[in-house]
Design a protein around this motif. Sequence first.
Motif, PDB file in Angstrom:
ATOM      1  N   ILE A   1      10.959  26.955 -58.277  1.00  0.00           N
ATOM      2  CA  ILE A   1      11.561  27.773 -59.331  1.00  0.00           C
ATOM      3  C   ILE A   1      11.697  26.966 -60.617  1.00  0.00           C
ATOM      4  CG2 ILE A   1      13.597  29.025 -60.089  1.00  0.00           C
ATOM      5  CD1 ILE A   1      14.195  29.796 -57.326  1.00  0.00           C
ATOM      6  N   HIS A   2      11.166  27.514 -61.682  1.00  0.00           N
ATOM      7  CA  HIS A   2      11.390  26.971 -63.020  1.00  0.00           C
ATOM      8  C   HIS A   2      12.409  27.907 -63.671  1.00  0.00           C
ATOM      9  CE1 HIS A   2       8.007  24.190 -62.607  1.00  0.00           C
ATOM     10  NE2 HIS A   2       7.388  25.192 -62.011  1.00  0.00           N
ATOM     11  N   LYS A   3      13.657  27.458 -63.722  1.00  0.00           N
ATOM     12  CA  LYS A   3      14.753  28.304 -64.196  1.00  0.00           C
ATOM     13  C   LYS A   3      14.732  28.480 -65.708  1.00  0.00           C
ATOM     14  CE  LYS A   3      17.833  26.705 -60.485  1.00  0.00           C
ATOM     15  NZ  LYS A   3      19.131  26.032 -60.203  1.00  0.00           N
ATOM     16  N   SER A   4      14.989  29.693 -66.141  1.00  0.00           N
ATOM     17  CA  SER A   4      15.127  30.009 -67.568  1.00  0.00           C
ATOM     18  C   SER A   4      14.015  29.374 -68.398  1.00  0.00           C
ATOM     19  CB  SER A   4      16.493  29.550 -68.084  1.00  0.00           C
ATOM     20  OG  SER A   4      17.524  30.219 -67.409  1.00  0.00           O
ATOM     21  N   PHE A   5      12.784  29.677 -68.038  1.00  0.00           N
ATOM     22  CA  PHE A   5      11.624  29.151 -68.754  1.00  0.00           C
ATOM     23  C   PHE A   5      11.678  29.644 -70.203  1.00  0.00           C
ATOM     24  CE2 PHE A   5       7.304  28.657 -70.113  1.00  0.00           C
ATOM     25  CZ  PHE A   5       6.786  27.612 -69.375  1.00  0.00           C
ATOM     26  N   LYS A   6      11.686  28.693 -71.144  1.00  0.00           N
ATOM     27  CA  LYS A   6      11.862  29.035 -72.547  1.00  0.00           C
ATOM     28  C   LYS A   6      10.576  29.544 -73.186  1.00  0.00           C
ATOM     29  CE  LYS A   6      16.103  27.518 -72.363  1.00  0.00           C
ATOM     30  NZ  LYS A   6      17.224  28.484 -72.312  1.00  0.00           N
ATOM     31  N   SER A   7      10.738  30.402 -74.159  1.00  0.00           N
ATOM     32  CA  SER A   7       9.599  30.966 -74.879  1.00  0.00           C
ATOM     33  C   SER A   7       9.999  31.266 -76.317  1.00  0.00           C
ATOM     34  CB  SER A   7       9.141  32.256 -74.195  1.00  0.00           C
ATOM     35  OG  SER A   7       8.219  32.971 -75.003  1.00  0.00           O
ATOM     36  N   LYS A   8       9.044  31.137 -77.215  1.00  0.00           N
ATOM     37  CA  LYS A   8       9.294  31.527 -78.603  1.00  0.00           C
ATOM     38  C   LYS A   8       8.893  32.987 -78.847  1.00  0.00           C
ATOM     39  CE  LYS A   8       4.841  29.824 -80.392  1.00  0.00           C
ATOM     40  NZ  LYS A   8       4.176  28.869 -81.321  1.00  0.00           N
TER      41      LYS A   8
ATOM     42  N   VAL B   1       9.329  35.624 -76.159  1.00  0.00           N
ATOM     43  CA  VAL B   1      10.175  36.553 -75.405  1.00  0.00           C
ATOM     44  C   VAL B   1      11.422  35.821 -74.928  1.00  0.00           C
ATOM     45  CG1 VAL B   1       8.258  38.018 -74.649  1.00  0.00           C
ATOM     46  CG2 VAL B   1       8.943  36.048 -73.255  1.00  0.00           C
ATOM     47  N   ASP B   2      12.346  36.563 -74.342  1.00  0.00           N
ATOM     48  CA  ASP B   2      13.555  35.952 -73.799  1.00  0.00           C
ATOM     49  C   ASP B   2      13.216  35.046 -72.619  1.00  0.00           C
ATOM     50  OD1 ASP B   2      15.072  37.417 -75.607  1.00  0.00           O
ATOM     51  OD2 ASP B   2      15.293  39.105 -74.222  1.00  0.00           O
ATOM     52  N   ALA B   3      14.012  33.998 -72.422  1.00  0.00           N
ATOM     53  CA  ALA B   3      13.810  33.088 -71.302  1.00  0.00           C
ATOM     54  C   ALA B   3      13.957  33.840 -69.985  1.00  0.00           C
ATOM     55  CB  ALA B   3      14.811  31.939 -71.369  1.00  0.00           C
ATOM     56  N   ARG B   4      13.243  33.361 -68.966  1.00  0.00           N
ATOM     57  CA  ARG B   4      13.307  33.992 -67.650  1.00  0.00           C
ATOM     58  C   ARG B   4      12.893  33.001 -66.578  1.00  0.00           C
ATOM     59  NH1 ARG B   4       9.976  38.640 -69.079  1.00  0.00           N
ATOM     60  NH2 ARG B   4      10.868  38.023 -71.082  1.00  0.00           N
ATOM     61  N   ASN B   5      13.296  33.260 -65.355  1.00  0.00           N
ATOM     62  CA  ASN B   5      12.858  32.430 -64.235  1.00  0.00           C
ATOM     63  C   ASN B   5      11.385  32.669 -63.959  1.00  0.00           C
ATOM     64  OD1 ASN B   5      15.499  31.626 -64.002  1.00  0.00           O
ATOM     65  ND2 ASN B   5      15.861  32.558 -62.013  1.00  0.00           N
TER      66      ASN B   5
END
Length: 310
Positions: free
Chosen positions: A45-52, A54-58
């Motif tokens: 699991i990569h928790k709260s994967f950041k993005s410029k 969309v919103d972060a998500r697992n």
Amino acid sequence: MNLLKLILATTIVSFISCKEQSKTNDIAAKGTSEKNVLKENEIVIHKSFKSKHVDARNVEVFLPTGYDATSSNKYKVLYMHDGQNVFNPKTSYTGIDWGVDEAVDSLLKLKKIKNTIVVAAWNNGSKRFSEYMPQAPKEISETKEAKEGLKKNTGFDKLFSDAYLKFLVEELKPFIDRTYNVSTKPEDTSIMGSSMGGLISLYAICKYPDVFGAAGCVSTHWPVFILGEAYMSTLPSTLPDPSNHKIYFDFGTETLDAQYEPHQIKVDQMMASKGYTRGENWITKKFEGADHSEKSWKARIHIPLEFLLK
């Protein structure tokens, strides 16, 4: 509009503690640095994967039994939507997951598919529809009528699917390519989802044919008020080259799936006109008695997996 409310209601999920996940790690490297070859499958699991975009998500990554981080034979990659429903019944909003991890391991043992890892990005709950509904054609999706309908039924007056695909292609895929022992070739990169996830998978292979070589569209949710028919009208000009792409469609005959056959017949005609050959680089299957649910998709998941990954 009532149909949209039904779809939205079924996409809202509860994000539970990752401590409840079975066989998971928080850091990808942990699964490969301590042992080069996995004795049994593993979900990272990569928790709260950041993005410029969309919103972060697992993001969950399934590594099959025997995964070798140092092998010269690169692994295929299957990207999937609605990630909380793919591997774990505890995070699936119906309590039933697709069982993709077990299915991939079984198909590998039977030598039905090539070595593959599965990357499952969680949906964003209330924005699921807006991220999965194609933004094409824009002359329809950006009309006042479409915006008012979207606002009324989703709470947002626009679609985010182009941004979501940028997240997959420009951020998530490069990370997966760097982190895991995978091929970066389009012919080794597939994308799959169900319902609205089927729509966004088709949109992905049409919009990024140089990234995705295959798409699995399970119980594709075609009739989305004016947007669904409008998107279908773009397919004759946007379907990717059949010489190096393949596409899977299916549908059932119960609940929401009972609405799909007339639309799928139209899409099948477009596929044939584009030059796709049924049974070779294109499959459409009808499952009598199957409804619109994880239970039904789990029962037949081996079929699209084998077609996409063989």
